[in-house]
Every structure is written in C-alpha cells, then in structure tokens.
Design a protein around this motif. Sequence first.
Motif, mmCIF file in Angstrom:
data_model
loop_
_atom_site.group_PDB
_atom_site.id
_atom_site.type_symbol
_atom_site.label_atom_id
_atom_site.label_comp_id
_atom_site.label_asym_id
_atom_site.label_seq_id
_atom_site.Cartn_x
_atom_site.Cartn_y
_atom_site.Cartn_z
ATOM 1 N N ILE A 111 0.891 -1.166 0.000
ATOM 2 C CA ILE A 111 0.000 0.000 0.000
ATOM 3 C C ILE A 111 0.926 1.212 0.000
ATOM 4 C CG2 ILE A 111 -1.762 1.280 1.339
ATOM 5 C CD1 ILE A 111 -2.804 -1.398 0.271
ATOM 6 N N LYS A 124 1.475 7.402 -2.644
ATOM 7 C CA LYS A 124 0.520 7.411 -3.771
ATOM 8 C C LYS A 124 -0.921 7.395 -3.268
ATOM 9 C CE LYS A 124 3.517 5.258 -7.222
ATOM 10 N NZ LYS A 124 3.793 4.004 -7.948
ATOM 11 N N GLN A 152 -2.570 5.284 -1.630
ATOM 12 C CA GLN A 152 -3.326 4.041 -1.802
ATOM 13 C C GLN A 152 -4.066 3.619 -0.530
ATOM 14 O OE1 GLN A 152 -0.371 1.327 -3.350
ATOM 15 N NE2 GLN A 152 -0.509 2.152 -5.417
ATOM 16 N N THR A 179 -8.004 4.266 -0.716
ATOM 17 C CA THR A 179 -8.948 3.614 -1.637
ATOM 18 C C THR A 179 -10.066 2.951 -0.826
ATOM 19 O OG1 THR A 179 -7.761 1.498 -1.614
ATOM 20 C CG2 THR A 179 -7.115 3.098 -3.306
#
Lengths: 275, 275
Positions: free
Chosen positions: A33, A37, A39, A42
């Motif tokens: 993860i 970025k 992530q 999400t």
Amino acid sequence: MTLKVYADRFSQPCRAILIFCKINGIDFEEITIEVLKLQQFTPEYKEINPMSEVPAIVDGGFKLFESHAILIYLACTNPGVADHWYPADIFKRTKIHSLLDWHHSHLRRGASNSNNINRFLDVDFENDYLNDFILVAGLVYNTILAPLYGLPSNPRAVDEAKKILPKSLSILDDFWLQGSGQFLLGNSEPSIADLSLVCEIMQLEFLSEKDYLRILSPYKKVLQWIKDTKNATAPYFDEIHMTLFNAQKGIREHMLTQSVSSPEGGRKSEVYSEM
Amino acid sequence: MTLKVYADRFSQPCRAILIFCKINGIDFEEITIEVLKLQQFTPEYKEINPMSEVPAIVDGGFKLFESHAILIYLACTNPGVADHWYPADIFKRTKIHSLLDWHHSHLRRGASNSNNINRFLDVDFENDYLNDFILVAGLVYNTILAPLYGLPSNPRAVDEAKKILPKSLSILDDFWLQGSGQFLLGNSEPSIADLSLVCEIMQLEFLSEKDYLRILSPYKKVLQWIKDTKNATAPYFDEIHMTLFNAQKGIREHMLTQSVSSPEGGRKSEVYSEM
C-alpha cells in the motif's frame, strides 16, 4: 488462507512486522500500500483498515491494525515464535507492554511517522493549524520528505524533534538498555519491542550521514543495540530495509546536489546541519 | 505486601487504575503524587518511576509504569478479575490492544493529559518551541489549566484539539461503538479499554458546561457509552472522579466570574465558546 500483510516498506511499523514474520517463518502474503501514492485511501483498503493507515493484517476473516497489536497477535497465534519475542511470563510481558506504551508516547513522536503524511493529506491543506498538527511528526518528515515531495513542511516540528529525540535516545541509552543483556530491558534475546523501536530509529537513515551520526553517536549503547538487533534478525533486517537504503542513497545525493547548486538548497542543508 | 498505586486523581489514567482496582476488589494502597505540586520530580518518586509521570505501581518488588500496561498486569495477576476486562481469547484480547494503541495515537492527543504539565515543567520555560511541544496536550490544559495556574498556554493547541478531538469522537461513535453491545468493540460488558477511554473523555468536564455539551452532544453513542461505563463501575466511578467534579465546580464558577468582571476574562471565555 494465508495471512495478508498490508504494508509500505517506507513505514517503520510495517518493516517491523515484515521482519518479524520472516525471522519467525510465518507464511504471509505482502500487499504493498503505497502511502505516498495515497493508496491507503482507496475504498478497498478502507475495508481493511478504516483508519487508512498502514500496517494492517487480515488473517482468515480477522482484520487488525496498529502495529504493536499486530506483533502481539502474531506472536500469540504462531506456535513457532520463540518465547523471548513476547514472553508468557506476566512480569516480563508487562515490562514489554510498558516499553511499547513508552514508545507510543515518547520515541514515536521524536523520530518520524510515515502516517503523518497520511494524516496530513487526509485533512485540509489550507488551514494554518495543520502546521501545528504535524508537529508530532518530528524530524524526518519535515526536513526530508516534505521538501522532497513538495509538501508543506514545518520548521517548528524540527525544533520539537530536537528536544524530544535526544531525550528519548538518552532514556533508551540510560534506562531501557541498562542491565546485563544487550537488548531492551536487559534481555539477552530480542523482543517485539526491540524490533519495533529499532525500525523506528532506522527512519533517521533518511537524514544526511553527518546528521545521522551527529544525532546517534552520543548514544553508544543505542548504536550497539541497533547492530545487535540487525544481527539477530539477519538477513531479513537488511532485506526489508533495502527500500529505505535505496531511497536514502537517492535522497543524500539529491541533498548534496541541492546544497551545491541553489541558495534554497543551501538554506535547507543548514536546517539539517543544525541538528 | 499490599499493591501500591501512585496516583493523582486529576490524571485520567490514574483514575482508570483506581476505579479498576476498586471494582475488582483488588487490595491496594493509594499514594497521592500531586503533579501540580511537582511531587513527581522528587528523588523518592523517581526511584518508583524514572520518567516522573503518574500513574505507577509497586507490587511487592515489581515496579511498573504506563497505565495500559498496569491495567493489563492487574487483570492478569488478580484471579478475581472477570474475563471481560481483558479477555483470554486472543482475538478479543488483540482487538483491545488495537483499541488501546489507537487511544495512544489519536484520542489521547485530542483530549488532555495532566502529564503534559509535567513534561512542560520538566523542560525549559524560556524556549519558544516549548509552545509547540505542548501542542500535543490538546484542549483542557491550554484553555483551562494553564490560565488557571498562571502557566503559559498555547492557542494553537486549542486549534489542534478542535481538529483531532471531533475526529476521534466521531471514530469512537461510528467505528469503535458499532455492534450490538453497548461497550467498545460491540462488547456487552466493559473492558480495560472502556475504562481507560471514558476516563480520558471525563477530562473534558473541566470545560464550561456549554462547551462540554457542544463538544460531546453530536456523539449520541459516546454519551450513552459514558453513562453505561459509569453505571458498570458504580459507585467507584463517581467516588474517584469526585476530585475532578469538585475542581470542575470551582473552575466553572471562576470562569463565570472572570468573564463577567474583566476584559481579559471576557476574551478567554470567547476561546472556550469557539469550540
């Protein structure tokens, strides 16, 4: 079903869990993860950890976050894990809890926390008081990561780290590393606390070599303990830290170029060298 | 030899331990360490807890500090403590660890910490960056205790608390208090985490009644859970909180007088009512 570990190797508590699994022969699948970025935000990852932080694990249907809790869970549910990691003896075990709690309220503030980037991004960039909020982040985020990724940084956090970090390192050296053994609490073999705290301090590798040495060199026992913990968890310690070492190399080259080529870079390097 | 509990009833983790001992019929001697009188810095107390923080315990020859670790130790070493406080089942137990770790890294920052006074006094008053250092203290210290005791306060800490506290309360309401039971993690009986976190939130009682209600009233489950935890630990909850309630009464009267009688008082009460 294999244990799933959701981790970013730039994050120190993630590295502690990955090393712990490897050294103890725990079968697991690593799912990256990437915090930078985003992530962790999400919807899929929020199903795993609604706090949007790494690390987290899923073991069968059981979801868990918070790295200390994960280390305790893994030590208790895997019969192959040697007792010294998280002793069954309540007196020894409780001392480890005390030390891990101290880690939360002291050292963790003074070193760095990749989740601070997370928290920082999670909230409104525009508000001034977020500069206060990330004060708890400490040194590395504000001197290295924020400038590197073009994120706002906060010099006051550096001042805070200047105060807390040496104090915490001094307590490690004088108090937690006293006793006959070479590990924390005077133990002769490492516990989950050694792994957790050494991974925290490793985050300082992001600094310039000069600053890194300037911060750590007064603490001889700490330096020896880092080496001993590395050795006790070889070859996995270096394997899991490779991402950090590679980034460190790049960052140090970048810092060197900056301080040579631009006035702003020069100013930044003064911040580092103030430490 | 009787268990010795070193505590200041103004400190929320101390209150959690005192209530836990009383509700579980654990025989103990309470030794008051008055933080505001700096009694935590005496050489005698530093022998008990070198960190100069409360609470700490001495059980026979065994010394321990950090409140979560103490609660775990007391639950494990006293056979009369019911399982629900710190379940033997590793899945239930680990969730409590996760929640206690979350407490460290989130809620504890947003409410108040009497040890911040401690840390504050422990270091140099003259340095500006200490105003940053105590940012982690949160709301109560800076709006109530610091002005009351003539200590420097930091409005930015109030801003930080404004951000963290509602977020933490919201996570408590939406996440930790979801499920069928009325306690954290959806349990039908309280754990050490309920006691620890409710005592933390009780620190907000120092605020004016208006601000207290303004902060907590959006969180219906939290309000009900506070009541349920009080009831589950009656009559000891109120008994141990009496020091806080008495101080609260005095502080609220003082605040009222200040806001009526002086321009400075009026300005201060605006800070409270901003919440």
